[in-house]
Design a protein around this motif. Structure first.
Motif, PDB file in Angstrom:
ATOM      1  N   PRO A 181       0.813  -1.229   0.000  1.00  0.00           N
ATOM      2  CA  PRO A 181       0.000   0.000   0.000  1.00  0.00           C
ATOM      3  C   PRO A 181       0.841   1.271   0.000  1.00  0.00           C
ATOM      4  O   PRO A 181       0.444   2.278  -0.593  1.00  0.00           O
ATOM      5  CB  PRO A 181      -0.811  -0.117   1.292  1.00  0.00           C
ATOM      6  CG  PRO A 181      -0.793  -1.569   1.637  1.00  0.00           C
ATOM      7  CD  PRO A 181       0.521  -2.094   1.142  1.00  0.00           C
ATOM      8  N   GLU A 182       1.993   1.233   0.648  1.00  0.00           N
ATOM      9  CA  GLU A 182       2.811   2.438   0.761  1.00  0.00           C
ATOM     10  C   GLU A 182       3.604   2.721  -0.515  1.00  0.00           C
ATOM     11  O   GLU A 182       3.589   3.842  -1.038  1.00  0.00           O
ATOM     12  CB  GLU A 182       3.775   2.316   1.947  1.00  0.00           C
ATOM     13  CG  GLU A 182       3.098   2.377   3.302  1.00  0.00           C
ATOM     14  CD  GLU A 182       2.408   1.069   3.668  1.00  0.00           C
ATOM     15  OE1 GLU A 182       2.784   0.005   3.100  1.00  0.00           O
ATOM     16  OE2 GLU A 182       1.488   1.105   4.513  1.00  0.00           O
ATOM     17  N   SER A 183       4.315   1.721  -1.040  1.00  0.00           N
ATOM     18  CA  SER A 183       5.218   1.947  -2.180  1.00  0.00           C
ATOM     19  C   SER A 183       4.601   1.621  -3.529  1.00  0.00           C
ATOM     20  O   SER A 183       5.082   2.077  -4.564  1.00  0.00           O
ATOM     21  CB  SER A 183       6.487   1.105  -2.000  1.00  0.00           C
ATOM     22  OG  SER A 183       6.186  -0.285  -2.122  1.00  0.00           O
ATOM     23  N   GLY A 184       3.549   0.807  -3.541  1.00  0.00           N
ATOM     24  CA  GLY A 184       2.966   0.379  -4.801  1.00  0.00           C
ATOM     25  C   GLY A 184       3.726  -0.747  -5.477  1.00  0.00           C
ATOM     26  O   GLY A 184       3.341  -1.202  -6.552  1.00  0.00           O
ATOM     27  N   GLN A 185       4.801  -1.224  -4.850  1.00  0.00           N
ATOM     28  CA  GLN A 185       5.590  -2.300  -5.439  1.00  0.00           C
ATOM     29  C   GLN A 185       4.881  -3.646  -5.273  1.00  0.00           C
ATOM     30  O   GLN A 185       4.226  -3.898  -4.252  1.00  0.00           O
ATOM     31  CB  GLN A 185       6.966  -2.363  -4.778  1.00  0.00           C
ATOM     32  CG  GLN A 185       7.870  -1.205  -5.135  1.00  0.00           C
ATOM     33  CD  GLN A 185       8.192  -1.201  -6.623  1.00  0.00           C
ATOM     34  OE1 GLN A 185       8.753  -2.146  -7.152  1.00  0.00           O
ATOM     35  NE2 GLN A 185       7.826  -0.108  -7.297  1.00  0.00           N
TER      36      GLN A 185
END
Length: 327
Positions: free
Chosen positions: A57-61
């Protein structure tokens, strides 16, 4: 890391190639080139491809992924969709939970449900893969995997002549450089007819098979970005080609693929002729044949399904190394 609660994304994966290659290296411990990834998923005569991705959720990775490539096949004389599921990957930071929110389960289930909607939907869908024994045990426990049969490595040596099958002098094996050569096309078409015609008796046509057309074989072997293969035609001296073989030299001489359904004892015959032409007496294949020493494989041929999607009433396919994405 906390397991992401967001929805699994379904797409073609083109915008995530680099990130998915990075996840591949983290999970499997070795690299896959950009050319190899794109060849596998985005090139060749495919009906469709799909990727299920769960992101941080934070980095989209991508933290988890399941991919599939769909090609045309045949079962009992009718067209089917053959979807190979591969590269099911879960980052070590989000592993552990085996319940309903398990990441492995989520991406695999999302992919399988999407595959139902892709390609010619009027054709039956057969989803399959080649996990090792530990991943298979996990998928089977979740109800996603069904073992198709016990895969074996069949080793044989042709240093000495065999007399129990058709004399070698009645046959000719020759190497060709192109799958679209006229002689090659005739051999490929003859083999395809043998596997596609329905029969009342148990025959190759009763099993789900990939349609190994000239276009498919050219993509799978001639266009592979990382492995060299050799293509051979089998024929009688006074007749046209009746069968074909694909071989690889590394990591050991291997019969990777073949279309020999019209040739009695074709595997043993083809290997004997290969030994004479190449000087390599020892060969390995997944096809049991006369004189072979067979041992269990590390690969589990597997059908994937959701709930009642397994085809328990079909005879299992008879896969060869080239049907996987690793040979």
């Amino acid at each position: 890391m906390r397991v992401p609660e967001g929805a699994v994304e379904i797409g073609n994966g083109l915008q995530d190639v680099d990130a998915l290659r990075g996840l591949f290296q983290t999970v499997f411990g070795h690299t896959i080139s950009d050319a190899h990834w794109r060849w596998k998923y985005h090139q060749g005569p495919k009906l469709a491809n799909a990727h299920a991705i769960l992101r941080c959720p934070e980095s989209g990775q991508p933290l988890a992924h399941a991919g599939a490539q769909m090609v045309a096949g045949t079962q009992a004389g009718r067209p089917i969709r053959m979807a190979q599921v591969c590269d099911i990957m879960v980052h070590p930071s989000v592993r552990g939970d085996l319940g309903p929110t398990n990441v492995y389960r989520r991406v695999t289930t999302a992919l399988l449900r999407r595959l139902v909607e892709l390609g010619p939907t009027q054709w039956p869908l057969f989803c399959y893969g080649f996990p090792g024994h530990r991943p298979f045990a996990l998928g089977e426990r979740m109800g996603l995997y069904r073992r198709l049969y016990e895969c074996v490595n069949c080793d044989s040596s042709w240093a000495e002549p065999r007399s129990a099958w058709a004399p070698v002098w009645r046959w000719r094996l020759r190497e060709v450089s192109r799958f679209d050569d006229g002689r090659a096309q005739r051999a490929i078409e003859a083999s395809a007819r043998a596997t596609q015609l329905p029969s009342a008796a148990i025959s190759p046509s009763s099993r789900p098979t990939i349609d190994k057309t000239t276009a498919y074989l050219h993509w799978r072997y001639a266009e592979h970005p990382g492995r060299p293969y050799r293509f051979w035609l089998l024929s009688r001296p006074l007749g046209g080609p009746t069968g074909w073989l694909v071989t690889a030299a590394e990591p050991q001489p291997t019969l990777v693929d073949c279309g020999l359904d019209t040739v009695p004892g074709g595997v043993a015959l083809g290997l004997s002729l290969l030994a004479g032409l190449t000087g390599q007496s020892a060969w390995v294949t997944w096809l049991p044949h006369e004189g072979a020493q067979c041992s269990p494989s590390a690969i589990v041929p597997t059908e994937l399904g959701v709930a009642t999607a397994f085809h328990r009433d079909w005879l299992p396919p008879q896969f060869q190394p080239g049907d996987t994405d690793v040979f």
